[in-house]
Design a protein around this motif. Structure first.
Motif, PDB file in Angstrom:
ATOM      1  N   LYS A 116       1.021  -1.404  -0.039  1.00  0.00           N
ATOM      2  CA  LYS A 116       0.207   0.207  -0.062  1.00  0.00           C
ATOM      3  C   LYS A 116       0.680   1.345  -0.003  1.00  0.00           C
ATOM      4  O   LYS A 116       0.965   2.372  -1.217  1.00  0.00           O
ATOM      5  CB  LYS A 116      -1.149   0.118   1.308  1.00  0.00           C
ATOM      6  N   THR A 117       1.191   1.148   0.991  1.00  0.00           N
ATOM      7  CA  THR A 117       2.635   2.858   1.162  1.00  0.00           C
ATOM      8  C   THR A 117       2.982   2.590  -0.543  1.00  0.00           C
ATOM      9  O   THR A 117       3.511   3.861  -0.430  1.00  0.00           O
ATOM     10  CB  THR A 117       3.382   3.007   2.697  1.00  0.00           C
ATOM     11  N   ILE A 118       4.640   1.627   0.156  1.00  0.00           N
ATOM     12  CA  ILE A 118       5.474   1.673  -1.152  1.00  0.00           C
ATOM     13  C   ILE A 118       4.390   1.585  -2.955  1.00  0.00           C
ATOM     14  O   ILE A 118       5.357   2.808  -3.328  1.00  0.00           O
ATOM     15  CB  ILE A 118       6.349   0.742  -0.931  1.00  0.00           C
ATOM     16  N   GLU A 119       3.462   0.806  -2.411  1.00  0.00           N
ATOM     17  CA  GLU A 119       3.045   1.036  -4.416  1.00  0.00           C
ATOM     18  C   GLU A 119       2.497   2.297  -4.454  1.00  0.00           C
ATOM     19  O   GLU A 119       2.502   2.640  -5.278  1.00  0.00           O
ATOM     20  CB  GLU A 119       1.661  -0.334  -4.833  1.00  0.00           C
ATOM     21  N   ASP A 120       1.603   3.370  -3.305  1.00  0.00           N
ATOM     22  CA  ASP A 120       1.303   4.398  -3.837  1.00  0.00           C
ATOM     23  C   ASP A 120       2.520   5.192  -4.661  1.00  0.00           C
ATOM     24  O   ASP A 120       2.213   5.552  -4.991  1.00  0.00           O
ATOM     25  CB  ASP A 120       0.439   4.930  -2.353  1.00  0.00           C
ATOM     26  N   THR A 121       3.755   5.013  -3.651  1.00  0.00           N
ATOM     27  CA  THR A 121       4.696   5.931  -4.326  1.00  0.00           C
ATOM     28  C   THR A 121       5.013   5.240  -5.279  1.00  0.00           C
ATOM     29  O   THR A 121       5.648   6.276  -6.227  1.00  0.00           O
ATOM     30  CB  THR A 121       5.345   6.304  -3.336  1.00  0.00           C
ATOM     31  N   LEU A 122       5.152   4.536  -5.891  1.00  0.00           N
ATOM     32  CA  LEU A 122       5.508   4.360  -6.969  1.00  0.00           C
ATOM     33  C   LEU A 122       4.427   4.378  -8.555  1.00  0.00           C
ATOM     34  O   LEU A 122       4.744   4.377  -9.667  1.00  0.00           O
ATOM     35  CB  LEU A 122       5.516   2.322  -7.163  1.00  0.00           C
ATOM     36  N   MET A 123       3.291   4.513  -7.901  1.00  0.00           N
ATOM     37  CA  MET A 123       2.062   4.848  -8.967  1.00  0.00           C
ATOM     38  C   MET A 123       2.599   6.352  -9.106  1.00  0.00           C
ATOM     39  O   MET A 123       2.722   6.437 -10.399  1.00  0.00           O
ATOM     40  CB  MET A 123       1.394   4.572  -8.170  1.00  0.00           C
ATOM     41  N   THR A 124       3.202   7.076  -8.611  1.00  0.00           N
ATOM     42  CA  THR A 124       3.548   8.861  -8.314  1.00  0.00           C
ATOM     43  C   THR A 124       4.886   8.246  -9.444  1.00  0.00           C
ATOM     44  O   THR A 124       5.187   9.194 -10.175  1.00  0.00           O
ATOM     45  CB  THR A 124       3.638   9.263  -7.219  1.00  0.00           C
ATOM     46  N   VAL A 125       5.879   7.303  -8.637  1.00  0.00           N
ATOM     47  CA  VAL A 125       6.775   7.569  -9.476  1.00  0.00           C
ATOM     48  C   VAL A 125       6.142   7.191 -11.134  1.00  0.00           C
ATOM     49  O   VAL A 125       7.073   7.472 -12.148  1.00  0.00           O
ATOM     50  CB  VAL A 125       7.546   6.441  -9.165  1.00  0.00           C
ATOM     51  N   TYR A 171       6.428  18.288 -15.679  1.00  0.00           N
ATOM     52  CA  TYR A 171       7.501  17.409 -15.366  1.00  0.00           C
ATOM     53  C   TYR A 171       7.435  17.957 -13.740  1.00  0.00           C
ATOM     54  O   TYR A 171       8.103  17.546 -13.310  1.00  0.00           O
ATOM     55  CB  TYR A 171       8.215  17.738 -16.235  1.00  0.00           C
ATOM     56  N   ASP A 172       7.974  19.214 -13.615  1.00  0.00           N
ATOM     57  CA  ASP A 172       8.362  19.494 -12.738  1.00  0.00           C
ATOM     58  C   ASP A 172       7.656  19.540 -11.989  1.00  0.00           C
ATOM     59  O   ASP A 172       8.041  19.643 -10.401  1.00  0.00           O
ATOM     60  CB  ASP A 172       8.623  21.005 -12.990  1.00  0.00           C
ATOM     61  N   LYS A 173       6.370  19.550 -11.501  1.00  0.00           N
ATOM     62  CA  LYS A 173       5.699  19.432 -10.300  1.00  0.00           C
ATOM     63  C   LYS A 173       4.833  17.910 -10.178  1.00  0.00           C
ATOM     64  O   LYS A 173       5.394  17.816  -8.523  1.00  0.00           O
ATOM     65  CB  LYS A 173       4.452  19.556 -10.703  1.00  0.00           C
ATOM     66  N   MET A 174       5.651  16.708 -11.038  1.00  0.00           N
ATOM     67  CA  MET A 174       5.677  16.122 -10.356  1.00  0.00           C
ATOM     68  C   MET A 174       7.043  15.019  -9.855  1.00  0.00           C
ATOM     69  O   MET A 174       7.497  14.305  -9.025  1.00  0.00           O
ATOM     70  CB  MET A 174       5.367  14.608 -11.712  1.00  0.00           C
ATOM     71  N   ARG A 175       8.242  15.894 -10.214  1.00  0.00           N
ATOM     72  CA  ARG A 175       9.247  15.861 -10.163  1.00  0.00           C
ATOM     73  C   ARG A 175       9.377  16.210  -8.383  1.00  0.00           C
ATOM     74  O   ARG A 175       9.345  15.685  -7.719  1.00  0.00           O
ATOM     75  CB  ARG A 175      10.567  16.389 -10.491  1.00  0.00           C
ATOM     76  N   SER A 176       8.569  17.404  -8.268  1.00  0.00           N
ATOM     77  CA  SER A 176       8.592  17.232  -7.194  1.00  0.00           C
ATOM     78  C   SER A 176       7.794  17.035  -5.618  1.00  0.00           C
ATOM     79  O   SER A 176       8.236  16.282  -4.497  1.00  0.00           O
ATOM     80  CB  SER A 176       8.180  19.293  -6.713  1.00  0.00           C
ATOM     81  N   LYS A 179       7.258  12.520  -1.924  1.00  0.00           N
ATOM     82  CA  LYS A 179       6.281  11.215  -1.516  1.00  0.00           C
ATOM     83  C   LYS A 179       7.647  10.036  -0.589  1.00  0.00           C
ATOM     84  O   LYS A 179       7.629   9.324  -0.152  1.00  0.00           O
ATOM     85  CB  LYS A 179       6.021  10.792  -1.925  1.00  0.00           C
ATOM     86  N   LEU A 180       8.874  10.268  -1.648  1.00  0.00           N
ATOM     87  CA  LEU A 180      10.208   9.544  -1.370  1.00  0.00           C
ATOM     88  C   LEU A 180      10.818   9.522   0.493  1.00  0.00           C
ATOM     89  O   LEU A 180      10.613   9.166   0.915  1.00  0.00           O
ATOM     90  CB  LEU A 180      11.288   9.551  -2.233  1.00  0.00           C
ATOM     91  N   LYS A 181      11.054  11.124   0.036  1.00  0.00           N
ATOM     92  CA  LYS A 181      10.806  11.685   1.702  1.00  0.00           C
ATOM     93  C   LYS A 181      10.469  10.856   3.151  1.00  0.00           C
ATOM     94  O   LYS A 181      10.530  10.662   3.540  1.00  0.00           O
ATOM     95  CB  LYS A 181      10.698  13.028   2.123  1.00  0.00           C
TER      96      LYS A 181
END
Length: 296
Positions: free
Chosen positions: A171-180, A227-232, A237-239
């Protein structure tokens, strides 16, 4: 008043509609408000335009991906961010392996506990029916039942460990990977439109190309902002994920270690205390409730 104007006035008085084609003074009668014919919106045309834009965007992105794979196209790279993403993906695989092994351990422990419970019942039955071996069968029955009880307690700890790690991984890691993934898609779009703009800027500038360059510049800027927004978003999320991961795994690894150590040391009191420390509800003595594995 001319006959044509008189006729138009009569139509207006009768509640008729006036549809004026662009560049024409002729009128036709229809019900509804006055509408300019070239301003009528056609849903089919709107859908066709959306499909056209989607197809063009897909073509540009596909061309960019192929160019990158063939080593011909340039690619925007954030070295620090991509290193963090690679570490996250590698850690996810390792955590999934721990999760599978913990589930296997739980299954095996459940089978052992089930066998110990049955063995204890068999010893207890023989203790009542074999007077000459009443004592021997009796303490073997007590030992097996105690082991089964402690095994159920340990299963509760392992179940809690599995549930927490499963939430972290799936859930938590998978959610972050979806944003990635969204970030990576935005990066491809950004590079595709950047390449288009660079190619146009290398060509001639005249009355025909200037509008195309201006439109390309507008599209490039829009995708750059995305792109800049998604990178931010990915960086944030990684932090937060790293902070949450450390906290969750610290607690779960302490629980797992203490519960396993207490169980194999035969320290029933310490085992139950470990579960209370992590607010894990213990099985009520004397109540033959199904174990968590039976409930799955």
């Amino acid at each position: 008043m001319s006959p044509s104007r008189a006729a138009a006035g009569q139509l207006a008085q009768q509640g008729g509609d006036l549809i004026v084609p662009a560049g024409s003074q002729k009128a036709q009668t229809k019900s509804g408000p006055v509408i300019l014919a070239d301003e009528i919106k056609n849903p089919a045309m709107e859908k066709l335009e959306l499909v056209r834009k989607w197809s063009l965007n897909t073509y540009k992105c596909t061309r960019q991906i192929i160019s990158e794979k063939l080593g011909r196209g340039s690619r925007t790279v954030d070295l620090e961010l991509e290193a963090q993403i690679d570490i996250l993906r590698d850690n996810k695989k390792k955590y999934e392996n721990i999760l599978r092994l913990a589930q296997t351990l739980s299954t095996q422990l459940f089978q052992m506990v089930h066998t110990q419970r049955q063995l204890g019942d068999a010893f207890a039955d023989l203790s009542l029916k074999s007077l000459e071996l009443h004592e021997e069968f009796g303490y073997n029955a007590d030992t097996q039942k105690l082991l089964a009880k402690n095994g159920e307690t340990l299963l509760g700890a392992i179940n809690f460990f599995i549930a927490s790690v499963n939430t972290l991984v799936n859930k938590t890691i998978e959610d972050t990977l979806m944003t990635v993934k969204q970030y990576e898609s935005a990066r491809i779009e950004y590079d595709a439109y950047r390449t288009d703009l660079e190619e146009l800027n290398l060509g001639p500038r005249d009355a025909n190309t200037l509008p195309k360059i201006e439109q390309s510049q507008h599209l490039f800027q829009a995708h750059k902002e995305k792109y800049d927004k998604m990178r931010s978003d990915v960086s944030i999320k990684l932090k937060f994920l790293e902070e949450n991961k450390v906290k969750v795994l610290h607690n779960q690894l302490v629980l797992f270690h203490n519960a396993i150590a207490a169980y194999f040391a035969g320290n029933q009191k310490q085992l139950e205390q470990t579960l209370r420390q992590f607010h894990i509800k213990l099985k009520t003595p004397g109540v033959d409730a199904p174990s968590w594995l039976e409930e799955q």
